[in-house]
Write a protein that holds these residues in place. Structure first.
Motif, short mmCIF file in Angstrom:
data_model
loop_
_atom_site.label_atom_id
_atom_site.label_comp_id
_atom_site.label_asym_id
_atom_site.label_seq_id
_atom_site.Cartn_x
_atom_site.Cartn_y
_atom_site.Cartn_z
N CYS A 187 -9.62 -5.81 8.82
CA CYS A 187 -8.49 -5.03 7.89
C CYS A 187 -9.00 -5.43 6.48
CB CYS A 187 -7.30 -5.49 8.22
SG CYS A 187 -6.06 -4.96 7.30
N VAL A 188 -8.59 -4.54 5.51
CA VAL A 188 -8.87 -4.72 4.05
C VAL A 188 -7.53 -4.59 3.51
CG1 VAL A 188 -11.27 -4.06 4.01
CG2 VAL A 188 -9.42 -2.46 3.62
N CYS A 244 -5.46 -2.29 3.00
CA CYS A 244 -5.34 -1.28 2.13
C CYS A 244 -3.71 -0.73 2.16
CB CYS A 244 -6.41 -0.34 2.36
SG CYS A 244 -6.13 0.65 3.88
N LEU A 245 -3.32 -0.97 3.22
CA LEU A 245 -1.98 -0.47 3.46
C LEU A 245 -1.78 1.03 4.05
CD1 LEU A 245 0.50 -2.23 0.68
CD2 LEU A 245 -0.61 -3.19 2.80
N CYS A 246 -2.87 1.35 4.12
CA CYS A 246 -2.87 2.88 4.67
C CYS A 246 -2.39 3.13 5.81
CB CYS A 246 -4.37 3.35 4.94
SG CYS A 246 -5.30 3.83 3.55
N CYS A 247 -2.27 2.23 6.90
CA CYS A 247 -1.63 2.29 8.12
C CYS A 247 -0.06 2.18 8.02
CB CYS A 247 -2.10 1.22 9.26
SG CYS A 247 -2.23 -0.24 8.55
N ILE A 301 2.49 -5.53 5.87
CA ILE A 301 1.18 -6.22 5.87
C ILE A 301 1.31 -7.04 4.46
CG2 ILE A 301 -1.38 -6.05 5.22
CD1 ILE A 301 -1.13 -3.25 6.71
N CYS A 348 -6.47 4.21 9.34
CA CYS A 348 -7.36 3.22 8.87
C CYS A 348 -8.56 3.59 8.31
CB CYS A 348 -7.32 2.23 9.98
SG CYS A 348 -8.21 0.80 9.62
N PRO A 349 -9.08 3.33 7.08
CA PRO A 349 -10.42 3.69 6.62
C PRO A 349 -11.57 2.84 7.32
CG PRO A 349 -9.27 2.67 4.91
CD PRO A 349 -8.17 2.64 6.13
S1 SF4 Z 1 -5.42 0.91 7.16
FE1 SF4 Z 1 -4.27 -0.89 8.06
S2 SF4 Z 1 -5.40 -2.00 9.46
FE2 SF4 Z 1 -6.85 -0.55 8.43
S3 SF4 Z 1 -7.57 -1.44 6.77
FE3 SF4 Z 1 -5.71 -0.67 5.89
S4 SF4 Z 1 -4.12 -2.22 6.06
FE4 SF4 Z 1 -5.88 -2.97 7.55
#
Ligand code: SF4
Ligand code: SF4
Lengths: 220, 471
Positions: free
Chosen positions: A102-103, A105-108, A119, A157-158
């Motif tokens: 996980c990076v 990115c807060l996409c999820c 997160i 998730c990217p």
């Molecule tokens: S989408 Fe969620 S799990 Fe995937 S990298 Fe972003 S924060 Fe991490």
């Protein structure tokens, strides 16, 4: 003037589905022959099932589920195998060195309709080549009780960092806070074959396979 | 001494009925599960270390019992205290008292135990010499059947009391239903037996059984009455398809809705014990009680009209071993002698075995039929069963007189017929047993469907069959 409607042709299927009401005849009115027939049916089931039970030959609830007989799954000892793409408990996939992929990115957490992912992102230390490219999750929390198992987080998730391929569902607990899964727990789960397989290879900056785009070329 | 024997007899009867009641709760659940393709309760377990005792779910009644004892004994605040407390006692008592007059074995001649049995009258004559007869009935009463009707009628009062006193409209409705249903069916219950009483010429149970062992079982001479009595008896026990008083889907659980703990258990077990007692009545009146085909007080007689098979067998054996006393007796009297205690013991076992089978059948009926509507119930009783039982009385009377007027000329025919009835029973039972064994040994071919990913996963180690299947 009388209008005659063309008679609808009755399909063979519709005919086959037609159910006759039980006919009133002497045996149904006397009632006792029908009772005997009913009891006979019960007996057939009883003796067939008892025999299977005693001989330990109950039909397999999955492979022989269409066969007559008891096809109950004795739950805690036996489990129904979930289909391949069953969305079970989440897990966080790992890199080769054991860090989460996980990076942060807060996409999820953005995609999550139930807003059950929290997160807290952290920056890598000064001098780390990844600093400026990506962050890492300091805290990664999923409230499994709120989750509706829609799978949007996995799709969002990217980095292929979150997956739902564990093949198990969250076990019941006594209290709600036990359903709040933390990062370490999520990282400890394995997929349904017991592996930590993640199909998408990582392309770290500096690798030959890395496309070579980095922040140094960015104009903003 | 006599008191000791009576206590023993009471203990045997009550122990059998109470235990059967508990076992029937298990059988009811497990049997219904088998009928409906389910597994049924099997989770109650006694764990001692690694060892697990499950007994196919037989521990569930035990667990139930423990639970009943420790549950709060709740009483609705505005219930009638006295009636509310008495009703369950009355419900159980009316079932248990009936047991007093049911004979479970042939009269035992004490001290002549290892010899061939002698007739009861002779035994009574020898009473001064210490060979007094011991009737295997708790209370050998002259009014047997009438006593049963008098006592089992009390069950209605118990249900009505419980329903009326528990301050609940559902219970009250149920009490009304129970009252009218049981009063109605009591009439048929009594009427259907008149024909049998006419033939047996007695209301004493032990004499009824003796008549049946000498002639033919009640089910052969009064088949119609058997069906009527069976139906009325099921209705009296208030079980499906006649469970209107406690219809779960309509009245919660009827007149014992408000009961809990041990008082509930008394109603609940009382119902199952009622199944046992009604089975005992059916067995005694229609299925020959302790009598088994060919088994008589002095040994085994096998006849078919004039042909005496034991005599023939004895004659054949005599060629081989002419000095054997038994063979000689067989050849001359046509009786294969058996020790008295053996005959009585086989009879007692036979009686309890028949009761078990009848209970089993009642459970099958209970799980096969849907519940009646109330008007159907009443119509069945007053417009079908009652006229039918009256017709049965008339037919029996006419037939009896007709046979009597024909005089002794029909007696050989009747003898052959009664022998045939005994042969029928004696042959059907082994047939069913053999059929069952063959059916059990037969293997069944199953079709295996391996489609879909869950099927594939089930095949892997740790698939569906990861744990052992429980019985
Ligand atoms: S989408 Fe969620 S799990 Fe995937 S990298 Fe972003 S924060 Fe991490
Ligand atoms: S499965 Fe759906 S609800 Fe559950 S965490 Fe992922 S996005 Fe949220």
């Amino acid at each position: 003037m009388t209008v005659t409607f063309p008679k609808k042709a009755v399909s063979a299927r519709a005919k086959a589905m037609h159910v006759e009401a039980a006919e009133r005849n002497i045996t149904t009115q006397v009632y006792i022959p029908e009772v005997v027939r009913g009891v006979a049916v019960s007996m057939q089931h009883f003796f067939a099932n008892t025999k299977e039970m005693l001989r330990g030959e109950r039909p397999d609830p999955v492979h022989e589920r269409l066969d007559p007989g008891i096809s109950t799954i004795s739950y805690p000892e036996q489990k129904r195998p979930y289909p391949e793409r069953f969305r079970g408990m989440h897990r966080l996939t790992l890199r080769a060195n054991g860090d989460p992929r996980c990076v942060a990115c807060l996409c999820c957490s953005t995609a999550c309709p139930a807003q059950c992912i929290f997160i807290e992102a952290g920056e890598y230390a000064e001098g780390d080549p990844r600093r400026g490219h990506e962050r890492f999750p300091v805290r990664f929390v999923i409230d499994e009780l709120r989750c509706i198992f829609c799978g949007f987080c996995v799709e969002a998730c990217p980095c292929d960092a979150i997956r739902m391929d564990t093949g198990v569902h969250p076990v019941p607990y006594d209290s709600r806070d036990q359903f709040i899964y933390k990062k370490d727990l999520l990282m400890s789960f394995v997929d349904r074959d017991g592996g930590r397989r993640d199909d998408n290879p990582r392309h770290e900056p500096g690798d030959a396979s890395h496309p070579g785009i980095d922040r140094t070329a960015a104009t903003h | 001494m006599v008191i000791l024997y009576t206590v023993l007899k009471i203990a045997l009867m009550i122990a059998f009925t109470l235990n059967m009641g508990a076992i029937l709760t298990w059988a009811d659940r497990r049997q219904s599960a088998m009928i409906q393709d389910r597994v049924g309760p099997n989770r109650a377990v006694i764990k001692i270390g690694k060892f697990e005792l499950r007994l196919a779910g037989l521990l569930h009644p035990l667990a139930d019992g423990i639970k009943f004892v420790f549950k709060e004994d709740f009483r609705p605040p505005r219930a009638d205290k006295l009636l509310f407390g008495i009703a369950p006692i009355l419900a159980v008592a009316s079932v248990l008292i009936v047991l007093a007059v049911i004979p479970f074995g042939d009269t035992l001649c004490l001290e002549g135990l290892t010899k061939a049995g002698i007739p009861v009258e002779e035994c009574a004559r020898n009473a001064e010499k210490g060979v007094f007869p011991l009737a295997l009935t708790v209370a050998p009463m002259g009014i047997g059947l009438l006593f049963v009707f008098a006592i089992s009628g009390q069950g209605i009062i118990a249900a009505a009391m419980a329903g009326a006193s528990s301050d609940n409209k559902f219970s009250l409705m149920s009490a009304l239903r129970a009252g009218s249903q049981m009063v109605s069916y009591e009439v048929t219950l009594g009427m259907s037996l008149i024909g049998a009483i006419m033939l047996y010429g007695t209301v004493r149970f032990d004499e009824m059984v003796r008549w049946q062992s000498e002639n033919a079982w009640g089910i052969f001479v009064q088949p119609f009455a058997f069906v009527l009595f069976f139906v009325a008896a099921v209705a009296e026990t208030k079980r499906v398809p006649f469970d209107l008083p406690e219809a779960e889907s309509e009245l919660v659980s009827g007149y014992f809705t408000e009961y809990s703990g041990m008082k509930f258990a008394m109603f609940y077990l009382g119902e199952y014990m009622e199944v046992v007692t009604s089975s005992m009545l059916i067995v005694t009146i229609f299925l020959g009680g302790w009598a088994l085909p060919f088994l008589h007080r002095d040994g085994i007689h096998v006849t078919l009209g004039d042909v005496d098979l034991i005599k023939q067998l004895g004659g054949m054996l005599q060629g081989g071993m002419p000095d054997n006393e038994t063979v000689k007796a067989m050849a001359t009297t046509g009786v294969a002698p058996l020790m008295h205690w053996g005959v009585v013991l086989i009879g007692v076992l036979g009686f309890f075995g028949k009761v078990l089978i009848t209970c089993f059948l009642q459970t099958f009926v209970r799980w096969s039929l849907p519940r009646f509507r109330y008007d159907q119930l009443m119509r069945l009783c007053w417009k079908v069963l009652l006229p039918a039982s009256l017709a049965n009385i008339m037919l029996t009377g006419v037939g009896y007189l007709a046979l009597k007027s024909l005089g002794p000329s029909v007696e050989p025919t009747l003898k052959v017929l009664s022998d045939l009835a005994q042969w029928l029973v004696a042959l059907i039972v082994p047939f069913i047993v053999i059929r069952g064994v063959i059916g059990f040994a037969k293997n069944k071919r199953r079709e295996v469907w391996k489609v879909g990913s869950s099927s594939a996963f089930a095949d892997r180690p740790g698939g569906t069959t990861v744990g052992p299947m429980q019985a």
